[in-house]
Design a protein around this motif. Sequence first.
Motif, PDB file in Angstrom:
ATOM      1  N   UNK A 301       0.888  -1.339  -0.219  1.00 20.71           N
ATOM      2  CA  UNK A 301      -0.212  -0.380  -0.094  1.00 20.71           C
ATOM      3  C   UNK A 301       1.131   0.921  -0.249  1.00 20.71           C
ATOM      4  N   UNK A 302       1.812   1.092   0.915  1.00 19.92           N
ATOM      5  CA  UNK A 302       2.513   2.410   1.018  1.00 19.92           C
ATOM      6  C   UNK A 302       3.606   2.816  -0.614  1.00 19.92           C
ATOM      7  N   UNK A 303       4.035   1.489  -1.695  1.00 21.38           N
ATOM      8  CA  UNK A 303       4.517   1.759  -3.191  1.00 21.38           C
ATOM      9  C   UNK A 303       3.188   2.169  -3.406  1.00 21.38           C
ATOM     10  N   UNK A 304       2.412   1.860  -3.379  1.00 20.14           N
ATOM     11  CA  UNK A 304       0.803   2.358  -4.036  1.00 20.14           C
ATOM     12  C   UNK A 304       1.066   3.981  -3.698  1.00 20.14           C
ATOM     13  N   UNK A 305       0.567   4.503  -2.925  1.00 23.15           N
ATOM     14  CA  UNK A 305       0.085   5.237  -2.307  1.00 23.15           C
ATOM     15  C   UNK A 305       1.324   6.795  -2.600  1.00 23.15           C
ATOM     16  N   UNK A 306       3.105   6.098  -2.835  1.00 18.05           N
ATOM     17  CA  UNK A 306       3.859   7.011  -3.142  1.00 18.05           C
ATOM     18  C   UNK A 306       3.643   6.960  -4.892  1.00 18.05           C
ATOM     19  N   UNK A 307       3.507   6.243  -5.656  1.00 15.97           N
ATOM     20  CA  UNK A 307       3.207   6.376  -7.200  1.00 15.97           C
ATOM     21  C   UNK A 307       2.282   7.136  -7.478  1.00 15.97           C
ATOM     22  N   UNK A 308       0.951   6.814  -6.658  1.00 19.86           N
ATOM     23  CA  UNK A 308      -0.244   7.438  -7.114  1.00 19.86           C
ATOM     24  C   UNK A 308      -0.063   8.934  -6.805  1.00 19.86           C
ATOM     25  N   UNK A 309       0.799   9.092  -6.371  1.00 15.72           N
ATOM     26  CA  UNK A 309       0.378  11.044  -5.861  1.00 15.72           C
ATOM     27  C   UNK A 309       1.791  11.323  -4.755  1.00 15.72           C
ATOM     28  N   UNK A 310       2.174  10.163  -3.760  1.00 17.24           N
ATOM     29  CA  UNK A 310       3.411  10.929  -2.657  1.00 17.24           C
ATOM     30  C   UNK A 310       4.018  11.098  -3.159  1.00 17.24           C
ATOM     31  N   UNK A 311       4.594  10.053  -3.885  1.00 19.34           N
ATOM     32  CA  UNK A 311       6.258  10.842  -4.271  1.00 19.34           C
ATOM     33  C   UNK A 311       6.041  12.206  -5.075  1.00 19.34           C
ATOM     34  N   UNK A 312       5.475  12.518  -6.002  1.00 21.72           N
ATOM     35  CA  UNK A 312       5.467  13.486  -6.411  1.00 21.72           C
ATOM     36  C   UNK A 312       5.012  15.178  -5.118  1.00 21.72           C
ATOM     37  N   UNK A 313       3.871  15.007  -4.247  1.00 24.04           N
ATOM     38  CA  UNK A 313       4.580  15.501  -3.444  1.00 24.04           C
ATOM     39  C   UNK A 313       5.760  15.639  -2.818  1.00 24.04           C
ATOM     40  N   UNK A 314       6.600  15.167  -2.218  1.00 21.57           N
ATOM     41  CA  UNK A 314       7.852  14.831  -1.326  1.00 21.57           C
ATOM     42  C   UNK A 314       8.497  15.679  -2.569  1.00 21.57           C
ATOM     43  N   UNK A 315       8.747  15.615  -3.931  1.00 26.20           N
ATOM     44  CA  UNK A 315       9.621  15.928  -4.713  1.00 26.20           C
ATOM     45  C   UNK A 315       8.953  17.510  -5.544  1.00 26.20           C
ATOM     46  N   UNK A 316       8.185  17.959  -4.879  1.00 28.62           N
ATOM     47  CA  UNK A 316       7.700  19.230  -5.645  1.00 28.62           C
ATOM     48  C   UNK A 316       7.780  19.903  -4.064  1.00 28.62           C
ATOM     49  N   UNK A 317       7.921  19.398  -2.493  1.00 27.03           N
ATOM     50  CA  UNK A 317       8.613  20.280  -1.358  1.00 27.03           C
ATOM     51  C   UNK A 317       9.797  20.642  -1.243  1.00 27.03           C
ATOM     52  N   UNK A 318      10.643  19.168  -2.337  1.00 26.66           N
ATOM     53  CA  UNK A 318      11.577  19.672  -1.759  1.00 26.66           C
ATOM     54  C   UNK A 318      12.521  20.709  -3.722  1.00 26.66           C
ATOM     55  N   UNK A 319      11.927  20.416  -4.383  1.00 26.52           N
ATOM     56  CA  UNK A 319      12.459  21.020  -5.365  1.00 26.52           C
ATOM     57  C   UNK A 319      11.529  22.568  -6.003  1.00 26.52           C
ATOM     58  N   UNK A 320      10.431  23.555  -5.606  1.00 21.64           N
ATOM     59  CA  UNK A 320       9.317  24.200  -5.814  1.00 21.64           C
ATOM     60  C   UNK A 320      10.518  25.951  -5.656  1.00 21.64           C
ATOM     61  N   UNK A 321      10.784  25.351  -4.231  1.00 20.09           N
ATOM     62  CA  UNK A 321      11.991  26.929  -3.581  1.00 20.09           C
ATOM     63  C   UNK A 321      12.851  27.067  -4.384  1.00 20.09           C
ATOM     64  N   UNK A 322      13.864  28.126  -3.610  1.00 22.57           N
ATOM     65  CA  UNK A 322      14.776  28.468  -3.482  1.00 22.57           C
ATOM     66  C   UNK A 322      16.169  27.763  -3.457  1.00 22.57           C
ATOM     67  N   UNK A 323      17.373  27.534  -4.571  1.00 22.34           N
ATOM     68  CA  UNK A 323      18.120  26.549  -3.444  1.00 22.34           C
ATOM     69  C   UNK A 323      18.330  27.068  -2.206  1.00 22.34           C
ATOM     70  N   UNK A 324      19.180  26.053  -1.456  1.00 22.27           N
ATOM     71  CA  UNK A 324      19.122  26.522  -0.085  1.00 22.27           C
ATOM     72  C   UNK A 324      20.687  27.274   0.012  1.00 22.27           C
TER      73      UNK A 324
END
Length: 324
Positions: A301-324
Amino acid sequence: MLIDNLQYAQFSPKIFEQMRAGGVDAVHVTIAYHESFREMILNLEQWNRWFEAHPDLIMKGTTAADVQVAHDTGRTAIFFGFQNPSPIEDDIGLIEICHQLGIRFMQLTYNNQSLLATGCYEDYDAGLTRMGKQVVQEMNRVGMVIDMSHSGDRSTLEAIEHSSRPIAITHANPAWWHPALRNKSDEVITALTARGGMLGFSIYPHHLAGGPECTLDSFCQMIAEAANRYGAQNLGIGTDLCQDQPDSIVEWMRVGRWSKMIDYGEGSASNAGFPPMPSWFEDNRHFGNIAKGLAATGMSKSEIDGIMGDNWLRFYDTSFGPAA
């Protein structure tokens, strides 16, 4: 979360309602193929009118937090991206301006050679250009994701290596499953995911083994195999849904304004238009079929949840702001 990280539908209230019926929390939509900067602005104006007219269905997204807001309020967050760098023209300063306007993804090429890199349809892939390397650095700085979905292998590998932040291939499938020009080699996907990058699986029929007749089981078994090879945490969905678009649009996508010759891409003279979607995914109401198909492969279930959206959400969280 349920996230589709690439659509180019003929958007309308009908499609927005289908997004809600399907429980889609966020969609990355293409707002430029061959447009100039000014033409891209006109597309943004259209989206602003839709946001104003349908605030109960959609909202503009620019951060990962917006996906949670959309989820909590029963709406779909819309994120903007370019499938070609044409809106930045030859002005690197427009990258930051576009980011300020809400653009979060940009492909460095769309099939052809650009000022930045080489597309997957060119005979020779020269890799990133001098401008391309500087554009990658600027995109890293402001928080715009580098997308190499339509790029050649060398250009893609160089983008992965040159980028200080993980990049994305938002809509493609492994070439070992279906050897289309637009699908990606094992070498590319291995390099992408090893650096924390994301691959979004495409349901565009030319990218599917068997085309429109591709079965849900075949598609989901491919995803399960990809999870075994590359790690499920680096995988998501990018359907490349072109719902309700007329066939004249696919000709414009392939040809742009640079050529007087018809380019059929992965179609043909006898199959020049948009191919029909497989029966198990015709619109935004059918994501549940994919989740059920993945469960049938034995994925957790955790793998499926990731593929269906949670992985993109994590990627958004680290990608959309200015570089540290």
